[in-house]
Design a protein around this motif. Structure first.
Motif, PDB file in Angstrom:
ATOM      1  N   GLY A  14       5.402   0.986  -9.421  1.00 25.39           N
ATOM      2  CA  GLY A  14       5.474   1.899  -8.292  1.00 25.39           C
ATOM      3  C   GLY A  14       4.218   2.743  -8.178  1.00 25.39           C
ATOM      4  N   VAL A  15       4.365   3.875  -7.510  1.00 20.77           N
ATOM      5  CA  VAL A  15       3.220   4.731  -7.201  1.00 20.77           C
ATOM      6  C   VAL A  15       3.552   6.180  -7.523  1.00 20.77           C
ATOM      7  N   ARG A  16       2.566   6.882  -8.036  1.00 20.68           N
ATOM      8  CA  ARG A  16       2.703   8.332  -8.201  1.00 20.68           C
ATOM      9  C   ARG A  16       1.725   9.001  -7.253  1.00 20.68           C
ATOM     10  N   LEU A  17       2.269   9.704  -6.256  1.00 25.32           N
ATOM     11  CA  LEU A  17       1.460  10.391  -5.264  1.00 25.32           C
ATOM     12  C   LEU A  17       1.154  11.808  -5.732  1.00 25.32           C
ATOM     13  N   LYS A  18      -0.118  12.149  -5.695  1.00 28.96           N
ATOM     14  CA  LYS A  18      -0.532  13.492  -6.092  1.00 28.96           C
ATOM     15  C   LYS A  18      -1.418  14.089  -5.006  1.00 28.96           C
ATOM     16  N   ARG A  19      -1.293  15.395  -4.823  1.00 24.72           N
ATOM     17  CA  ARG A  19      -2.153  16.091  -3.870  1.00 24.72           C
ATOM     18  C   ARG A  19      -3.472  16.435  -4.541  1.00 24.72           C
ATOM     19  N   ARG A  20      -4.546  16.240  -3.793  1.00 28.18           N
ATOM     20  CA  ARG A  20      -5.843  16.664  -4.333  1.00 28.18           C
ATOM     21  C   ARG A  20      -5.863  18.175  -4.521  1.00 28.18           C
ATOM     22  N   ASP A  21      -5.149  18.885  -3.665  1.00 36.25           N
ATOM     23  CA  ASP A  21      -4.977  20.334  -3.811  1.00 36.25           C
ATOM     24  C   ASP A  21      -3.477  20.608  -3.865  1.00 36.25           C
TER      25      ASP A  21
ATOM     26  N   ASP B 266       2.413  17.730   4.785  1.00 37.41           N
ATOM     27  CA  ASP B 266       2.491  17.484   6.219  1.00 37.41           C
ATOM     28  C   ASP B 266       3.135  16.123   6.441  1.00 37.41           C
ATOM     29  N   ASP B 267       4.236  16.096   7.181  1.00 35.98           N
ATOM     30  CA  ASP B 267       4.963  14.847   7.384  1.00 35.98           C
ATOM     31  C   ASP B 267       4.136  13.813   8.129  1.00 35.98           C
ATOM     32  N   GLN B 268       3.086  14.242   8.840  1.00 37.58           N
ATOM     33  CA  GLN B 268       2.267  13.310   9.603  1.00 37.58           C
ATOM     34  C   GLN B 268       1.136  12.709   8.774  1.00 37.58           C
ATOM     35  N   THR B 269       0.832  13.293   7.628  1.00 37.27           N
ATOM     36  CA  THR B 269      -0.313  12.799   6.860  1.00 37.27           C
ATOM     37  C   THR B 269      -0.048  12.666   5.370  1.00 37.27           C
ATOM     38  N   GLY B 270       0.848  13.446   4.803  1.00 35.90           N
ATOM     39  CA  GLY B 270       0.998  13.501   3.353  1.00 35.90           C
ATOM     40  C   GLY B 270       2.163  12.707   2.817  1.00 35.90           C
ATOM     41  N   PHE B 271       3.031  13.377   2.003  1.00 36.09           N
ATOM     42  CA  PHE B 271       4.123  12.677   1.345  1.00 36.09           C
ATOM     43  C   PHE B 271       5.130  12.108   2.350  1.00 36.09           C
ATOM     44  N   GLY B 272       5.465  12.898   3.354  1.00 39.37           N
ATOM     45  CA  GLY B 272       6.403  12.416   4.355  1.00 39.37           C
ATOM     46  C   GLY B 272       5.861  11.195   5.089  1.00 39.37           C
ATOM     47  N   PHE B 273       4.577  11.205   5.380  1.00 44.33           N
ATOM     48  CA  PHE B 273       3.946  10.069   6.037  1.00 44.33           C
ATOM     49  C   PHE B 273       3.944   8.868   5.094  1.00 44.33           C
TER      50      PHE B 273
ATOM     51  N   VAL C 266       8.527   5.623  -6.332  1.00 39.59           N
ATOM     52  CA  VAL C 266       7.421   6.373  -5.739  1.00 39.59           C
ATOM     53  C   VAL C 266       7.733   7.841  -5.982  1.00 39.59           C
ATOM     54  N   ILE C 267       6.909   8.471  -6.792  1.00 35.37           N
ATOM     55  CA  ILE C 267       7.095   9.879  -7.136  1.00 35.37           C
ATOM     56  C   ILE C 267       6.067  10.691  -6.355  1.00 35.37           C
ATOM     57  N   ALA C 268       6.544  11.512  -5.433  1.00 31.93           N
ATOM     58  CA  ALA C 268       5.653  12.292  -4.578  1.00 31.93           C
ATOM     59  C   ALA C 268       5.554  13.727  -5.081  1.00 31.93           C
ATOM     60  N   GLY C 269       4.359  14.133  -5.500  1.00 27.43           N
ATOM     61  CA  GLY C 269       4.159  15.486  -5.983  1.00 27.43           C
ATOM     62  C   GLY C 269       4.660  15.660  -7.402  1.00 27.43           C
ATOM     63  N   LEU C 270       5.349  16.773  -7.647  1.00 24.95           N
ATOM     64  CA  LEU C 270       5.863  17.079  -8.991  1.00 24.95           C
ATOM     65  C   LEU C 270       4.745  16.950 -10.016  1.00 24.95           C
ATOM     66  N   GLU C 271       3.563  17.450  -9.657  1.00 27.43           N
ATOM     67  CA  GLU C 271       2.385  17.270 -10.515  1.00 27.43           C
ATOM     68  C   GLU C 271       2.532  17.906 -11.896  1.00 27.43           C
ATOM     69  N   THR C 272       3.396  18.913 -12.012  1.00 30.00           N
ATOM     70  CA  THR C 272       3.540  19.593 -13.302  1.00 30.00           C
ATOM     71  C   THR C 272       4.527  18.903 -14.234  1.00 30.00           C
ATOM     72  N   VAL C 273       5.242  17.886 -13.729  1.00 29.44           N
ATOM     73  CA  VAL C 273       6.236  17.181 -14.552  1.00 29.44           C
ATOM     74  C   VAL C 273       5.564  15.992 -15.228  1.00 29.44           C
ATOM     75  N   GLN C 274       5.770  15.833 -16.510  1.00 32.16           N
ATOM     76  CA  GLN C 274       5.213  14.727 -17.284  1.00 32.16           C
ATOM     77  C   GLN C 274       6.249  13.608 -17.394  1.00 32.16           C
ATOM     78  N   PHE C 275       5.939  12.480 -16.761  1.00 32.02           N
ATOM     79  CA  PHE C 275       6.840  11.333 -16.824  1.00 32.02           C
ATOM     80  C   PHE C 275       6.323  10.314 -17.829  1.00 32.02           C
ATOM     81  N   GLY C 276       7.228   9.445 -18.292  1.00 30.49           N
ATOM     82  CA  GLY C 276       6.840   8.392 -19.220  1.00 30.49           C
ATOM     83  C   GLY C 276       6.081   7.291 -18.505  1.00 30.49           C
TER      84      GLY C 276
ATOM     85  N   TYR D 243      -4.015   9.623  -4.661  1.00 29.18           N
ATOM     86  CA  TYR D 243      -4.218  11.009  -4.237  1.00 29.18           C
ATOM     87  C   TYR D 243      -4.210  11.090  -2.712  1.00 29.18           C
ATOM     88  N   VAL D 244      -3.493  12.064  -2.191  1.00 26.76           N
ATOM     89  CA  VAL D 244      -3.432  12.264  -0.741  1.00 26.76           C
ATOM     90  C   VAL D 244      -4.041  13.611  -0.392  1.00 26.76           C
TER      91      VAL D 244
END
Length: 607
Positions: free
Chosen positions: A374-381, A387-394, A498-508, A530-531
């Motif tokens: 799968g994919v882990r989505l992370k924000r550059r900031d 934004d649903d039109q460009t980020g995780f929602g998109f 697909v894990i969107a965000g949750l950058e502070t959580v450490q997954f296996g 990165y989005v």
């Protein structure tokens, strides 16, 4: 610049194309577009030549350059004069005397060329070539033959080849867009050179180099930008019996000195090597050779003959494609980029720009046997609001569209963590049941048990669990449930994440920089994407994918120009534009596609 007579001839010889180009040239005008039929009718009323009248009106609207480009991208030969029966301006020999009735048009001399076709080839050629490095040191040239394949000479990377294997270490390539790509360890194809050739001695016969073609096919860990393109293999390898013109795409001594142009010819008693007249230097090895029809002919190998008085070698040596065509063909023909998703919906209002990395990761995860789960989505900031039109929602909308192409075999389960939940596992189970999976959502369900039950309930389907970024901080219990579920799901055959965000959580599991980085054996994990930003290259790729989808061959120079214009004065940091800019430039990009894509895209909404 095209002359008026060139445009007039194009209208006369290709009226359907001219009509399409005329409509496209008027896009963006406040007035209703005027088609060629209306122009012709008006010209006849005035007693004028329809083609000449049309060009005059286009000039009056200040649309000559746009009209010319629209004609060219649709295949009209603007600026190339060929005899055309019934047209006094062109139906005559060079001396100006009329050709005798019934006299056939002479064959074109071999030194003639179509400037439009040549310009298109040159625009593509400068983007497909690359430099090859071993251990950070320039060793030679190469060129793309697929979205993630580079062809070069075996001796260019021989220092990096592990003894007794077809694996390489520390090889990288720098592509035309300046990006450096690392090469996967296992070569897609490898054929060493002759022993004497290592000492700069040409073989005396085919027996000296039997089965030794001095060629390697490198596989990049990531796919190159779509807009760079690549050299396509012909249906069959061309043979060389007589001298012919060639173009050499190389970097002599590592420098960009343009393309080499010369002649290639056969060598006596030798069919697996050719000689050519292009001047080369160290760093030229592995460069692509194309013939005058812009067909891949082979690759430059080294020097041939003896030195002249000025210290230069008399000729160069190339390995013809015919020598290794069957060897590389299986890998090249299967190196297919995933189908492009360049928009959401049927219109042009929602362009998908800068998401090829995500799309390719989803495609890799969709394979039955893969380390990519799968994919882990992370924000550059991470401080930005999604934004649903460009980020995780998109991203969720992109994933939904991609899964719909798989006709029910892959099912999306979207899990928005927008409430403060202690029992995340139960919440996922309830949403899975709503998506058609018979999962028991009883009390006390932990994450690992949920993953096992969902995997069993999937049957021959694949469940994609999209976990949305939490709008509030997870509880300790909720975090533990989620970590347990993700860790177990990575090992399940019918689950993808697909894990969107949750950058502070450490997954296996592992985090891969790309799908290509997960090749070979090893632990499973997620590709990180990165989005939040996009680049000019992403805009070029978007325009390229859109045109390719409707069967229009993209002109790289035109695409680059339109992408630059769309991004003028837009805010960016070192070439990274915030995704919020996409909403501003989408209408402009839509107009560009209608201009370049013709009737196939003019009927689309938006833009």
């Amino acid at each position: 610049m095209a002359r008026a007579t060139d445009l007039i001839e194009a209208i006369r010889t290709s009226p359907a194309i001219a009509d399409d180009a005329l409509r496209a040239a008027q896009l963006g005008s406040d007035a209703a577009p005027v088609d060629l039929r209306a122009m012709t009718a008006a010209a006849r009323v005035l007693g004028l030549d329809p083609a000449e009248f049309c060009v005059e009106r286009v000039a009056a609207m200040h649309l000559i350059p746009v009209f010319r480009d629209a004609l060219r991208v649709r295949g009209a030969s603007v600026g190339v004069h060929r005899a055309s029966p019934g047209h006094p301006e062109t139906n005559h020999p060079a001396q100006g005397h009329p050709a005798p009735p019934g006299h056939p048009e002479p064959d074109e001399p071999s030194d003639r060329f179509d400037p439009d076709l040549r310009n298109l080839f040159l625009a593509r050629a400068k983007r497909m070539r690359c430099r090859v490095f071993v251990g950070g040191r320039l060793e030679g040239s190469g060129f793309l033959v697929g979205p993630d394949l580079v062809l070069t000479a075996w001796h260019v990377v021989r220092r990096a080849i592990r003894s007794g294997s077809t694996d390489v270490t520390d090889v990288s390539v720098r592509l035309a867009d300046g990006r450096v790509f690392h090469v996967a360890p296992h070569l897609a194809y490898s054929s060493e050179c002759g022993t004497a050739e290592l000492l700069q001695h040409a073989p005396g016969s085919d027996a000296d180099v039997a089965g030794k073609h001095d060629v390697v096919l490198l596989r990049l860990k990531e796919r190159a930008a779509r807009s760079l393109g690549y050299a396509e293999l012909p249906e069959s390898a061309p043979s060389v019996t007589d001298a012919r013109s060639i173009y050499l795409l190389d970097f002599p001594a590592g420098w960009d000195r343009g393309f080499g142009q010369g002649r290639a010819s056969s060598i006596r008693d030798l069919t697996t090597r050719l000689q050519h007249s292009v001047k080369t230097d160290g760093g030229s090895s592995g460069g692509a050779c194309f013939d005058s029809e812009y067909t891949l002919l082979g690759l430059h190998q080294g020097r041939y003959g003896s030195k002249r008085k000025d210290g230069k070698w008399q000729a160069g040596r190339l390995v013809p494609l015919s020598a290794f065509y069957e060897g590389i063909r299986p890998a090249v023909t299967t190196a297919i980029r995933p189908a492009a998703l360049w928009r959401l919906g049927d219109g042009l209002e929602h362009p998908v720009v800068g998401r090829d990395h995500f799309i390719e990761a989803v495609a890799a995860a969709g394979e039955p046997a893969t380390r990519v789960r799968g994919v882990r989505l992370k924000r550059r900031d991470p401080t930005t609001v999604d934004d649903d039109q460009t980020g995780f929602g998109f991203s969720a909308r992109i994933l939904e569209e991609l899964l719909q192409r798989r006709v029910g075999r892959h099912v999306l389960i979207r899990v928005p963590l927008d409430q403060l939940l202690d029992d995340v596992a139960v919440d996922i189970a309830i949403r899975a049941r709503a998506a058609g999976f018979a999962v028991d959502a009883g009390d006390g369900l932990d994450g690992a048990t949920l993953a096992a039950r969902l995997d069993a309930a999937a049957g021959d389907r694949t469940a994609w669990v999209f976990v949305d970024d939490a709008s509030r901080q997870l509880t300790e219990s909720g975090r533990m449930h989620l970590e347990s579920f993700v860790g177990a799901a990575l090992e399940c055959e019918h689950l993808r994440l697909v894990i969107a965000g949750l950058e502070t959580v450490q997954f296996g599991g592992l985090e891969f920089s790309s799908a290509g980085a997960a090749s070979g054996e090893g632990s499973r994990g997620l590709v990180v994407d990165y989005v939040g930003t996009f680049s000019a290259a992403d805009v070029r790729d978007y325009l390229t994918a859109a045109l390719e989808s409707v069967g229009v061959e993209p002109n790289p120079d035109l695409i680059e120009s339109h992408a630059e214009v769309a991004l003028i004065d837009r805010p960016h940091v070192n070439g990274a534009y915030p995704t919020a800019v996409l909403a501003d430039i989408a209408p402009q990009l839509g107009k560009v596609l209608k201009l370049l894509g013709g009737a196939a895209l003019r009927a689309e909404g938006g833009g």
